[in-house]
Write a protein that holds these residues in place. Sequence first.
Motif, PDB file in Angstrom:
ATOM      1  N   ARG A 144     -28.044 -31.213  34.480  1.00  0.00           N
ATOM      2  CA  ARG A 144     -27.512 -29.916  34.088  1.00  0.00           C
ATOM      3  C   ARG A 144     -27.818 -29.667  32.619  1.00  0.00           C
ATOM      4  O   ARG A 144     -27.791 -30.592  31.802  1.00  0.00           O
ATOM      5  CB  ARG A 144     -26.003 -29.906  34.323  1.00  0.00           C
ATOM      6  CG  ARG A 144     -25.330 -28.574  34.006  1.00  0.00           C
ATOM      7  CD  ARG A 144     -23.866 -28.632  34.350  1.00  0.00           C
ATOM      8  NE  ARG A 144     -23.198 -29.632  33.517  1.00  0.00           N
ATOM      9  CZ  ARG A 144     -21.950 -29.519  33.073  1.00  0.00           C
ATOM     10  NH1 ARG A 144     -21.218 -28.491  33.402  1.00  0.00           N
ATOM     11  NH2 ARG A 144     -21.420 -30.459  32.327  1.00  0.00           N
ATOM     12  N   SER A 174     -32.275 -24.078  38.983  1.00  0.00           N
ATOM     13  CA  SER A 174     -31.330 -23.159  39.607  1.00  0.00           C
ATOM     14  C   SER A 174     -30.318 -22.737  38.556  1.00  0.00           C
ATOM     15  O   SER A 174     -30.157 -23.390  37.522  1.00  0.00           O
ATOM     16  CB  SER A 174     -30.620 -23.817  40.796  1.00  0.00           C
ATOM     17  OG  SER A 174     -29.839 -24.921  40.354  1.00  0.00           O
ATOM     18  N   THR A 175     -29.643 -21.616  38.815  1.00  0.00           N
ATOM     19  CA  THR A 175     -28.631 -21.119  37.888  1.00  0.00           C
ATOM     20  C   THR A 175     -27.544 -20.397  38.666  1.00  0.00           C
ATOM     21  O   THR A 175     -27.811 -19.789  39.702  1.00  0.00           O
ATOM     22  CB  THR A 175     -29.247 -20.169  36.839  1.00  0.00           C
ATOM     23  OG1 THR A 175     -28.209 -19.698  35.974  1.00  0.00           O
ATOM     24  CG2 THR A 175     -29.933 -18.976  37.492  1.00  0.00           C
ATOM     25  N   THR A 177     -25.479 -18.405  36.668  1.00  0.00           N
ATOM     26  CA  THR A 177     -25.071 -17.441  35.654  1.00  0.00           C
ATOM     27  C   THR A 177     -25.464 -16.034  36.060  1.00  0.00           C
ATOM     28  O   THR A 177     -26.627 -15.779  36.406  1.00  0.00           O
ATOM     29  CB  THR A 177     -25.717 -17.794  34.301  1.00  0.00           C
ATOM     30  OG1 THR A 177     -25.341 -19.119  33.939  1.00  0.00           O
ATOM     31  CG2 THR A 177     -25.276 -16.837  33.214  1.00  0.00           C
ATOM     32  N   ALA A 182     -33.578 -17.674  39.269  1.00  0.00           N
ATOM     33  CA  ALA A 182     -34.500 -18.808  39.281  1.00  0.00           C
ATOM     34  C   ALA A 182     -35.610 -18.520  40.277  1.00  0.00           C
ATOM     35  O   ALA A 182     -35.365 -17.966  41.355  1.00  0.00           O
ATOM     36  CB  ALA A 182     -33.754 -20.079  39.671  1.00  0.00           C
ATOM     37  N   VAL A 192     -36.213 -19.944  34.954  1.00  0.00           N
ATOM     38  CA  VAL A 192     -34.947 -19.213  34.975  1.00  0.00           C
ATOM     39  C   VAL A 192     -35.059 -18.141  33.909  1.00  0.00           C
ATOM     40  O   VAL A 192     -35.369 -18.436  32.749  1.00  0.00           O
ATOM     41  CB  VAL A 192     -33.748 -20.137  34.690  1.00  0.00           C
ATOM     42  CG1 VAL A 192     -32.486 -19.316  34.428  1.00  0.00           C
ATOM     43  CG2 VAL A 192     -33.517 -21.095  35.846  1.00  0.00           C
TER      44      VAL A 192
END
Length: 201
Positions: A144, A174-175, A177, A182, A192
Amino acid sequence: ADHGGSVVGGRIKGLDIVASRLDGSISGDDAVAYLEWTVEFRNTSAVDREARLQLALPPGGVVSRATLWVNGEEREAAYGGKAEVRAAYQRVAVQQRRDPLLVTTKGADRVLAQAFPVPRNGGTIKFKLGITAPLDLTTVDKARFVLPAIVDRNFSFAPDFTHSVWIEGKRPLSTATAGLTAQQFGIDRYRVSGQVSDAGL
C-alpha cells in the motif's frame, strides 16, 4: 509576524493555491515509491506574501528533492542543517526579500515548506517537492502507498479546487480514492490517475 517563522500561522487574505499536481512511480519489486508534488500559488493582495504549508508524508517518507521556479527557470535546492538553512532563509526571505524555498522537518513524517515572495497584485510562485517513501507491505504479494496531504496551511482553496494525480508502475495498481481510476495501458504498464479534492487527498 509569522513571516519567515517556523510555524504555518494564520490564513492570509488574497493568497490561494491555484495548481497542484502529483506525479509518481511505484516499484513493486523494490517496495518503494517516488512522487513529485508541484504546487503553484497566486497572491491578489497589495503586498508580497509568504506561502507556508505543513505536509503529512507517506509513512517512512522523506523529501529527497526540492526545486523552485525563479524567473521561469526551475532551480534545485541545496541541503544543510536545520539551523543553517533557516538562518539562510531568514537572510534571503526576510531581510533581502527575494526567492527562497525552505523545507524543514516538523516531527515524524511531517515537513514544513515555505516560499517567498508570492508577488503582489496577481503574482505567482511555483515549487516542487520530491518525496521518496517505502511501500507498506500488507501481505506477501500486496503493498500500500499513502499519498501525502496538506495538514496545515496559510492560504485558501477555491471551492472546486482539485489535485491532479498521475502514478505509474509495472505491477497492477488499484485505488479506492474518489476521483482516481486505475487502468492498464500497455504490457506491464499500469496507472492510477485523476482529480481528487483536498479532503479526498
